[in-house]
Design a protein around this motif. Structure first.
Motif, PDB file in Angstrom:
ATOM      1  N   LYS A  30       0.847  -1.181   0.000  1.00  0.00           N
ATOM      2  CA  LYS A  30       0.000   0.000   0.000  1.00  0.00           C
ATOM      3  C   LYS A  30       0.890   1.242   0.000  1.00  0.00           C
ATOM      4  CE  LYS A  30      -2.130   1.433   3.676  1.00  0.00           C
ATOM      5  NZ  LYS A  30      -3.045   1.515   4.822  1.00  0.00           N
ATOM      6  N   LEU A  31       0.678   2.126  -0.934  1.00  0.00           N
ATOM      7  CA  LEU A  31       1.482   3.332  -1.056  1.00  0.00           C
ATOM      8  C   LEU A  31       1.112   4.335   0.025  1.00  0.00           C
ATOM      9  CD1 LEU A  31       3.521   4.958  -2.771  1.00  0.00           C
ATOM     10  CD2 LEU A  31       1.575   5.830  -4.089  1.00  0.00           C
ATOM     11  N   PHE A  32       2.098   4.734   0.823  1.00  0.00           N
ATOM     12  CA  PHE A  32       1.985   5.791   1.822  1.00  0.00           C
ATOM     13  C   PHE A  32       0.972   5.481   2.928  1.00  0.00           C
ATOM     14  CE2 PHE A  32       0.209   9.889   3.326  1.00  0.00           C
ATOM     15  CZ  PHE A  32       1.356  10.352   3.945  1.00  0.00           C
ATOM     16  N   GLU A  33       1.431   5.374   4.130  1.00  0.00           N
ATOM     17  CA  GLU A  33       0.564   5.106   5.286  1.00  0.00           C
ATOM     18  C   GLU A  33      -0.103   6.412   5.715  1.00  0.00           C
ATOM     19  OE1 GLU A  33      -1.385   2.648   7.650  1.00  0.00           O
ATOM     20  OE2 GLU A  33       0.266   1.967   6.402  1.00  0.00           O
ATOM     21  N   ALA A  34      -1.387   6.554   5.439  1.00  0.00           N
ATOM     22  CA  ALA A  34      -2.102   7.797   5.737  1.00  0.00           C
ATOM     23  C   ALA A  34      -2.220   7.993   7.244  1.00  0.00           C
ATOM     24  CB  ALA A  34      -3.488   7.765   5.101  1.00  0.00           C
ATOM     25  N   PRO A  35      -2.284   9.240   7.710  1.00  0.00           N
ATOM     26  CA  PRO A  35      -2.436   9.489   9.146  1.00  0.00           C
ATOM     27  C   PRO A  35      -3.798   9.022   9.643  1.00  0.00           C
ATOM     28  CG  PRO A  35      -2.690  11.528   7.899  1.00  0.00           C
ATOM     29  CD  PRO A  35      -2.217  10.484   6.930  1.00  0.00           C
ATOM     30  N   TYR A  36      -3.859   8.673  10.915  1.00  0.00           N
ATOM     31  CA  TYR A  36      -5.099   8.193  11.525  1.00  0.00           C
ATOM     32  C   TYR A  36      -5.749   9.346  12.267  1.00  0.00           C
ATOM     33  CZ  TYR A  36      -8.189   5.461  14.582  1.00  0.00           C
ATOM     34  OH  TYR A  36      -9.274   4.968  15.263  1.00  0.00           O
ATOM     35  N   LEU A  37      -6.990   9.653  11.916  1.00  0.00           N
ATOM     36  CA  LEU A  37      -7.689  10.803  12.479  1.00  0.00           C
ATOM     37  C   LEU A  37      -7.677  10.806  13.994  1.00  0.00           C
ATOM     38  CD1 LEU A  37      -9.555  13.300  12.213  1.00  0.00           C
ATOM     39  CD2 LEU A  37     -11.484  11.709  12.023  1.00  0.00           C
ATOM     40  N   PHE A  38      -7.909   9.635  14.596  1.00  0.00           N
ATOM     41  CA  PHE A  38      -8.019   9.558  16.054  1.00  0.00           C
ATOM     42  C   PHE A  38      -6.711   9.116  16.715  1.00  0.00           C
ATOM     43  CE2 PHE A  38     -12.314   8.901  14.326  1.00  0.00           C
ATOM     44  CZ  PHE A  38     -12.968   9.962  14.939  1.00  0.00           C
ATOM     45  N   GLY A  39      -5.625   9.236  15.985  1.00  0.00           N
ATOM     46  CA  GLY A  39      -4.332   8.841  16.525  1.00  0.00           C
ATOM     47  C   GLY A  39      -3.631   9.942  17.281  1.00  0.00           C
ATOM     48  N   LEU A 103     -24.309  17.818  13.215  1.00  0.00           N
ATOM     49  CA  LEU A 103     -24.116  17.451  11.812  1.00  0.00           C
ATOM     50  C   LEU A 103     -23.517  16.061  11.675  1.00  0.00           C
ATOM     51  CD1 LEU A 103     -22.533  20.790  10.505  1.00  0.00           C
ATOM     52  CD2 LEU A 103     -24.934  20.102  10.348  1.00  0.00           C
ATOM     53  N   ARG A 104     -23.740  15.491  10.520  1.00  0.00           N
ATOM     54  CA  ARG A 104     -23.040  14.285  10.106  1.00  0.00           C
ATOM     55  C   ARG A 104     -22.283  14.646   8.834  1.00  0.00           C
ATOM     56  NH1 ARG A 104     -23.915   9.115  11.447  1.00  0.00           N
ATOM     57  NH2 ARG A 104     -25.989   9.615  12.258  1.00  0.00           N
ATOM     58  N   ILE A 105     -21.034  14.228   8.756  1.00  0.00           N
ATOM     59  CA  ILE A 105     -20.212  14.530   7.589  1.00  0.00           C
ATOM     60  C   ILE A 105     -19.903  13.247   6.848  1.00  0.00           C
ATOM     61  CG2 ILE A 105     -18.073  14.456   8.967  1.00  0.00           C
ATOM     62  CD1 ILE A 105     -16.998  16.673   7.073  1.00  0.00           C
ATOM     63  N   LYS A 106     -20.065  13.295   5.526  1.00  0.00           N
ATOM     64  CA  LYS A 106     -19.818  12.134   4.672  1.00  0.00           C
ATOM     65  C   LYS A 106     -18.655  12.467   3.743  1.00  0.00           C
ATOM     66  CE  LYS A 106     -22.149   9.068   1.349  1.00  0.00           C
ATOM     67  NZ  LYS A 106     -23.410   8.806   0.621  1.00  0.00           N
ATOM     68  N   PHE A 107     -17.661  11.582   3.708  1.00  0.00           N
ATOM     69  CA  PHE A 107     -16.455  11.837   2.939  1.00  0.00           C
ATOM     70  C   PHE A 107     -16.503  11.135   1.588  1.00  0.00           C
ATOM     71  CE2 PHE A 107     -15.303  12.473   7.328  1.00  0.00           C
ATOM     72  CZ  PHE A 107     -14.586  13.657   7.273  1.00  0.00           C
ATOM     73  N   ASN A 108     -15.903  11.781   0.608  1.00  0.00           N
ATOM     74  CA  ASN A 108     -15.689  11.183  -0.706  1.00  0.00           C
ATOM     75  C   ASN A 108     -14.394  10.392  -0.638  1.00  0.00           C
ATOM     76  OD1 ASN A 108     -14.348  11.147  -3.435  1.00  0.00           O
ATOM     77  ND2 ASN A 108     -16.327  11.982  -4.041  1.00  0.00           N
ATOM     78  N   GLN A 109     -14.486   9.081  -0.813  1.00  0.00           N
ATOM     79  CA  GLN A 109     -13.321   8.220  -0.608  1.00  0.00           C
ATOM     80  C   GLN A 109     -12.154   8.587  -1.517  1.00  0.00           C
ATOM     81  OE1 GLN A 109     -13.043   5.688   1.817  1.00  0.00           O
ATOM     82  NE2 GLN A 109     -14.869   6.732   2.560  1.00  0.00           N
ATOM     83  N   ALA A 110     -12.470   9.025  -2.725  1.00  0.00           N
ATOM     84  CA  ALA A 110     -11.404   9.364  -3.673  1.00  0.00           C
ATOM     85  C   ALA A 110     -10.667  10.628  -3.244  1.00  0.00           C
ATOM     86  CB  ALA A 110     -11.983   9.547  -5.072  1.00  0.00           C
ATOM     87  N   SER A 111     -11.408  11.676  -2.897  1.00  0.00           N
ATOM     88  CA  SER A 111     -10.752  12.948  -2.578  1.00  0.00           C
ATOM     89  C   SER A 111     -10.136  12.963  -1.181  1.00  0.00           C
ATOM     90  CB  SER A 111     -11.744  14.119  -2.721  1.00  0.00           C
ATOM     91  OG  SER A 111     -12.791  14.005  -1.780  1.00  0.00           O
ATOM     92  N   THR A 115      -5.340  11.631   3.160  1.00  0.00           N
ATOM     93  CA  THR A 115      -5.491  12.829   3.987  1.00  0.00           C
ATOM     94  C   THR A 115      -5.742  12.379   5.428  1.00  0.00           C
ATOM     95  OG1 THR A 115      -7.920  13.044   3.897  1.00  0.00           O
ATOM     96  CG2 THR A 115      -6.660  13.910   2.018  1.00  0.00           C
ATOM     97  N   LEU A 116      -5.943  13.344   6.307  1.00  0.00           N
ATOM     98  CA  LEU A 116      -6.239  13.041   7.702  1.00  0.00           C
ATOM     99  C   LEU A 116      -7.524  12.225   7.836  1.00  0.00           C
ATOM    100  CD1 LEU A 116      -5.389  13.567  10.650  1.00  0.00           C
ATOM    101  CD2 LEU A 116      -6.700  15.687  10.572  1.00  0.00           C
ATOM    102  N   PHE A 117      -8.409  12.318   6.844  1.00  0.00           N
ATOM    103  CA  PHE A 117      -9.699  11.628   6.900  1.00  0.00           C
ATOM    104  C   PHE A 117      -9.710  10.376   6.023  1.00  0.00           C
ATOM    105  CE2 PHE A 117     -10.392  16.081   7.918  1.00  0.00           C
ATOM    106  CZ  PHE A 117     -11.104  15.984   9.100  1.00  0.00           C
ATOM    107  N   HIS A 118      -8.532   9.878   5.715  1.00  0.00           N
ATOM    108  CA  HIS A 118      -8.402   8.658   4.921  1.00  0.00           C
ATOM    109  C   HIS A 118      -9.133   7.492   5.608  1.00  0.00           C
ATOM    110  CE1 HIS A 118      -6.488   5.631   2.363  1.00  0.00           C
ATOM    111  NE2 HIS A 118      -6.279   4.929   3.463  1.00  0.00           N
ATOM    112  N   GLY A 119      -9.932   6.783   4.830  1.00  0.00           N
ATOM    113  CA  GLY A 119     -10.623   5.608   5.355  1.00  0.00           C
ATOM    114  C   GLY A 119     -11.911   5.899   6.094  1.00  0.00           C
TER     115      GLY A 119
END
Length: 355
Positions: A30-39, A103-111, A115-119
């Motif tokens: 897997k290319l580049f280990e994205a940061p974990y939001l709750f890390g 609010l509830r926020i829904k992420f676009n998996q591609a964009s 990023t910090l919101f990866h996954g």
């Protein structure tokens, strides 16, 4: 010869770079280990651009998602992604209660990839309820810290991450609004993090869950002054378990009706024999003194950590910190006094009714 050594050095550098960019996960590269939001607990600075008036007025039962753009600074660059927002909840959707609903926020998996919101897919956002109100801002911090306090007791809890958001109106009709929010970890991801699965079945009696864990949960709710929860109805409770047939573990969320948060709209349920949310009431079932003492020992062991969480924060005013510490002092006086334990936790406990 010298060029040969240069090639070797270059080759080693490429290997080091590759090892940093690639990680092995389930046998797949897997290319580049994205940061974990709750890390991390570091404050996130965000901006969210959307049509604010359309969003906050859409509070019906069938509220829809609204297009938005989320951005944050990363070094000298700006990370920007498309997201969707919708109002959520029940009570705080009422415009007479909250001018700015949850609010509830829904992420676009591609964009959002890398990023910090990866996954992330959908996340709850807990916000300020009323604009430019210091009291309602303190309420956000108080509820955030309750989640952090429960994490001191167990990892079987929801992770949270605090953010300062600048809301920008895409229609240019509303001035920029800067408020604090926190994100709550996704239920299924929380279950997976704990090596468990989410259980969606309701009507599970408290005493059909892990006894020590549900007792600890009930004592914690007593400590923060929250009676707004119930296991059988899944009211502000989620259930996780090792397997579909294992004894489940209840996990609490949504503490805005607790004494610590001190929301002006919070009043006790009519069926409870208390007049104020600041009046303590144990909502667990009857336990023996020995069973209670087993749980109380853990709270005594974690006392310094609970107090430090509030005494070392720069989120709350001094007045709010002192109010929490006084409330915790009362809690520890109760659990350290056998007579008061009997009054609150034994005589005042809920009674099992078997057919």
């Amino acid at each position: 010869m010298r060029s040969f050594f240069k090639i070797q050095v270059l080759f080693l550098i490429l290997i080091l770079i590759s090892s940093r960019l690639y990680s092995q996960e389930s046998g797949n590269e897997k290319l580049f280990e994205a940061p974990y939001l709750f890390g991390s607990d570091t404050l996130i600075e965000l901006s969210i651009t959307t049509n604010i008036k359309e969003l906050i007025k859409d509070t019906g039962e069938k509220s829809k998602y609204h297009q938005a753009r989320l951005s944050y600074q990363l070094g000298d660059s700006v990370v920007s992604m498309l997201v969707q927002l919708k109002t959520r909840g029940r009570f705080r959707k009422d415009r007479s209660i909250c001018k700015f609903p949850p609010l509830r926020i829904k992420f676009n998996q591609a964009s959002s990839s890398y990023t910090l919101f990866h996954g992330q897919d959908k996340l709850k956002m807990v916000g300020h309820c009323r604009n430019n109100s210091s009291r309602f801002q303190q309420m956000v911090f108080q509820e955030y810290l309750i989640y952090k306090a429960y994490q001191i007791l167990t990892p079987e809890s929801f992770n949270v991450r605090l953010a300062r958001v600048t809301y920008k109106d895409s229609a240019k009709d509303v001035k920029n609004l800067e408020e604090y929010v926190f994100f709550i970890e996704d239920f299924e991801k929380m279950a997976k993090r704990n090596g468990k699965i989410p259980i969606y079945k309701d009507r599970i009696h408290q005493d059909n869950t892990m006894i020590n864990k549900v007792t600890r949960l009930a004592v914690f709710q007593f400590m923060v002054g929250n009676t707004d929860w119930g296991v059988p109805t899944l009211h502000n409770i989620k259930i996780i378990a090792k397997t579909p047939t294992s004894r489940p573990v209840p996990v609490p969320y949504d503490f805005d009706w607790s004494s610590l948060v001190n929301a002006p709209y919070a009043v006790p349920n009519e069926i409870l024999d208390i007049e104020s949310i600041h009046e303590r009431l144990y909502r667990g079932y009857k336990r023996t003194p020995e069973e209670l003492e087993f749980v109380f020992k853990e709270f005594r062991m974690k006392k310094d950590a609970f107090y430090a969480l509030y005494q070392n924060t720069d989120l709350l005013t001094e007045k709010e910190i002192n109010r929490v510490i006084d409330y915790f002092d009362e809690f520890y006086e109760i659990i350290n006094d056998p007579k008061l334990v009997e009054v609150y936790f034994i005589d005042g406990a809920r009674q099992l009714k078997y057919k």
